[in-house]
Design an enzyme around this catalytic site. Structure first.
Site, PDB file in Angstrom:
ATOM      1  N   LYS A  19       0.866  -1.185   0.000  1.00  0.00           N
ATOM      2  CA  LYS A  19       0.000   0.000   0.000  1.00  0.00           C
ATOM      3  C   LYS A  19       0.899   1.231   0.000  1.00  0.00           C
ATOM      4  O   LYS A  19       1.648   1.483   0.946  1.00  0.00           O
ATOM      5  CB  LYS A  19      -0.913   0.010   1.228  1.00  0.00           C
ATOM      6  CG  LYS A  19      -1.852   1.206   1.288  1.00  0.00           C
ATOM      7  CD  LYS A  19      -2.755   1.125   2.511  1.00  0.00           C
ATOM      8  CE  LYS A  19      -3.696   2.301   2.603  1.00  0.00           C
ATOM      9  NZ  LYS A  19      -4.569   2.221   3.803  1.00  0.00           N
ATOM     10  N   ARG A  37     -10.928   9.271   1.790  1.00  0.00           N
ATOM     11  CA  ARG A  37     -10.883   9.887   3.115  1.00  0.00           C
ATOM     12  C   ARG A  37     -12.103  10.765   3.354  1.00  0.00           C
ATOM     13  O   ARG A  37     -12.608  10.849   4.476  1.00  0.00           O
ATOM     14  CB  ARG A  37      -9.577  10.669   3.270  1.00  0.00           C
ATOM     15  CG  ARG A  37      -8.361   9.737   3.324  1.00  0.00           C
ATOM     16  CD  ARG A  37      -7.038  10.477   3.271  1.00  0.00           C
ATOM     17  NE  ARG A  37      -5.927   9.520   3.231  1.00  0.00           N
ATOM     18  CZ  ARG A  37      -4.690   9.825   2.900  1.00  0.00           C
ATOM     19  NH1 ARG A  37      -4.383  11.083   2.583  1.00  0.00           N
ATOM     20  NH2 ARG A  37      -3.748   8.894   2.880  1.00  0.00           N
ATOM     21  N   LYS A  78       1.116  10.082   5.853  1.00  0.00           N
ATOM     22  CA  LYS A  78       1.234   8.680   6.243  1.00  0.00           C
ATOM     23  C   LYS A  78       2.502   8.036   5.667  1.00  0.00           C
ATOM     24  O   LYS A  78       2.583   6.810   5.559  1.00  0.00           O
ATOM     25  CB  LYS A  78      -0.009   7.907   5.799  1.00  0.00           C
ATOM     26  CG  LYS A  78      -1.302   8.484   6.378  1.00  0.00           C
ATOM     27  CD  LYS A  78      -2.512   7.597   6.117  1.00  0.00           C
ATOM     28  CE  LYS A  78      -3.761   8.190   6.746  1.00  0.00           C
ATOM     29  NZ  LYS A  78      -4.929   7.290   6.661  1.00  0.00           N
ATOM     30  N   GLU A  85       7.690  -6.616   1.466  1.00  0.00           N
ATOM     31  CA  GLU A  85       6.458  -6.510   2.256  1.00  0.00           C
ATOM     32  C   GLU A  85       5.547  -7.704   2.005  1.00  0.00           C
ATOM     33  O   GLU A  85       4.973  -8.288   2.933  1.00  0.00           O
ATOM     34  CB  GLU A  85       5.721  -5.209   1.914  1.00  0.00           C
ATOM     35  CG  GLU A  85       6.372  -3.936   2.416  1.00  0.00           C
ATOM     36  CD  GLU A  85       6.090  -3.676   3.892  1.00  0.00           C
ATOM     37  OE1 GLU A  85       5.480  -4.532   4.562  1.00  0.00           O
ATOM     38  OE2 GLU A  85       6.481  -2.605   4.380  1.00  0.00           O
ATOM     39  N   LYS A 143      -2.100  -1.522  -3.809  1.00  0.00           N
ATOM     40  CA  LYS A 143      -2.939  -0.324  -3.781  1.00  0.00           C
ATOM     41  C   LYS A 143      -2.055   0.903  -3.902  1.00  0.00           C
ATOM     42  O   LYS A 143      -1.060   0.989  -3.164  1.00  0.00           O
ATOM     43  CB  LYS A 143      -3.729  -0.293  -2.468  1.00  0.00           C
ATOM     44  CG  LYS A 143      -4.658   0.889  -2.299  1.00  0.00           C
ATOM     45  CD  LYS A 143      -5.366   0.828  -0.947  1.00  0.00           C
ATOM     46  CE  LYS A 143      -6.309   2.020  -0.779  1.00  0.00           C
ATOM     47  NZ  LYS A 143      -6.963   2.036   0.546  1.00  0.00           N
ATOM     48  N   SER A 164     -10.146   5.365  -4.898  1.00  0.00           N
ATOM     49  CA  SER A 164     -11.142   6.424  -5.088  1.00  0.00           C
ATOM     50  C   SER A 164     -10.699   7.493  -6.077  1.00  0.00           C
ATOM     51  O   SER A 164     -11.492   7.975  -6.893  1.00  0.00           O
ATOM     52  CB  SER A 164     -11.457   7.075  -3.741  1.00  0.00           C
ATOM     53  OG  SER A 164     -10.285   7.615  -3.141  1.00  0.00           O
ATOM     54  N   TYR A 219     -15.090   0.657  -7.115  1.00  0.00           N
ATOM     55  CA  TYR A 219     -16.390   1.308  -6.920  1.00  0.00           C
ATOM     56  C   TYR A 219     -17.262   1.162  -8.160  1.00  0.00           C
ATOM     57  O   TYR A 219     -18.455   1.454  -8.120  1.00  0.00           O
ATOM     58  CB  TYR A 219     -16.177   2.787  -6.563  1.00  0.00           C
ATOM     59  CG  TYR A 219     -15.288   2.957  -5.361  1.00  0.00           C
ATOM     60  CD1 TYR A 219     -15.762   2.728  -4.077  1.00  0.00           C
ATOM     61  CD2 TYR A 219     -13.936   3.296  -5.502  1.00  0.00           C
ATOM     62  CE1 TYR A 219     -14.942   2.844  -2.970  1.00  0.00           C
ATOM     63  CE2 TYR A 219     -13.097   3.404  -4.400  1.00  0.00           C
ATOM     64  CZ  TYR A 219     -13.607   3.177  -3.134  1.00  0.00           C
ATOM     65  OH  TYR A 219     -12.786   3.273  -2.038  1.00  0.00           O
TER      66      TYR A 219
END
Length: 327
Positions: free
Chosen positions: A198, A208, A221, A237, A252, A278, A317
């Site tokens: 990610k 968000r 982040k 990872e 992602k 998104s 979505y």
């Protein structure tokens, strides 16, 4: 053989022939539909930055899961928009067995038990500072203290009926801790679909907004999400999460990271999912509104590209609309 003995256009001349030689298939069974959940009854709220996407009350989320089942979509993924008065620095609402997430899981499993329910494990929908974990005294995210909370959050969701736990926080060691806790709680069959790669991306803004954390985020982040410059780190990872007990992994965002999807698939040969996030959804939707291209064609082309890159499935979505077209 050289031209004209070889004419590659021959097999592209007719639709039936193109179908016969197609290398990649896209079906509704490849899709996971993210749903945003809010308090209330028979309540829906449009997400301004995500055209056509709504936050749904628990009862409507259950109906959406039934719609997904009828369209051949195998799973939904849940994200709560926690009311502001229940958010605090520790994200304690995440550990409330009657929180929005847990109630939505139970309602969906009652309404459509055939549908897989995937739950997000992270604290950003519950914290007043918008981060995925607990803030330490130095203002950094406290990894091990956060993992302890994530384990309890995951157990609550599994007890509510979640089929798949999806940790999106990017803390070190959380997969091993969650897997051990599930085994100890006699839930060996609950899957873990890890957000293993990610990235700290600019494409998360509308999400968000949808979960109500956008205006709360203090700082960024980058200390826990991955640097977009890195590929080898993504492989490390993924390797770590698989070794700790993840059943599948997520890359992602999606379109800017197709190379990562391919590298992960080739390196590990495990189920790899990609999240069309998104910002990607909003970008395609707004461009189509402006007349840049027909939305349906662009939607299906991008989803097919994820599959071609090696994805087992796609979080999107567009899932409901795409399933209608494909079905």
């Amino acid at each position: 053989m050289p031209y004209p003995a070889t004419r590659l256009r021959r097999s592209r001349r007719h639709a039936w022939s193109r179908a016969l030689v197609a290398e990649t298939r896209l079906t509704p069974a490849d899709l996971i539909w993210p749903l945003f959940v809010i308090e209330g009854k028979d309540a829906r709220e449009p997400v301004a930055s995500l055209p056509g996407v709504e936050r749904l009350s628990v009862d409507l989320a259950a109906q959406a899961a039934k719609d997904a089942r009828d369209l051949g979509i195998p799973a939904v993924a849940l994200f709560p928009n926690t009311p502001a008065h229940l958010r605090d620095a520790t994200g304690r609402e995440a550990l409330n067995p009657d929180n929005l997430m847990c109630r939505a899981v139970k309602a969906i499993k009652d309404a459509a038990p055939e549908i897989g329910v995937i739950t997000d494990v992270a604290l950003d929908p519950y914290t007043s500072h918008g981060h995925d974990g607990l803030l330490g005294p130095d203002g950094d995210i406290a990894n091990d203290a956060t993992v302890a909370v994530l384990v309890e959050q995951a157990l609550l969701q599994a007890r509510a009926g979640a089929d798949v736990i999806a940790p999106s926080d990017m803390m070190d060691g959380r997969i091993a801790a969650i897997r051990a806790a599930l085994e100890a709680d006699d839930r060996p069959n609950v899957q873990i679909m890890s957000y293993a790669a990610k990235y700290a991306s600019a494409f998360y803004g509308p999400f968000r907004d949808a979960v109500g954390s956008g205006g709360l985020l203090k700082g960024d982040k980058r200390t826990y999400q991955m640097d977009p410059a890195n590929t080898q780190e993504a492989l490390r990872e993924v390797a770590e999460d698989l070794a700790e007990g993840a059943d599948s992994v997520i890359v992602k965002p999606g379109l800017p990271y197709l190379d990562i999807v391919r590298r992960v698939q080739e390196a590990f040969a495990v189920p790899v999912f990609v999240y069309q996030v998104s910002g990607e959804y909003a970008m395609l939707s707004r461009a189509a509104e402006a007349g840049a291209f027909p939305l349906e064609a662009a939607m299906l082309e991008t989803l097919l590209a994820f599959k071609r890159a090696g994805a087992s499935g796609v979080w999107t979505y567009f899932a409901r609309d795409a399933a209608r077209l494909l079905g």
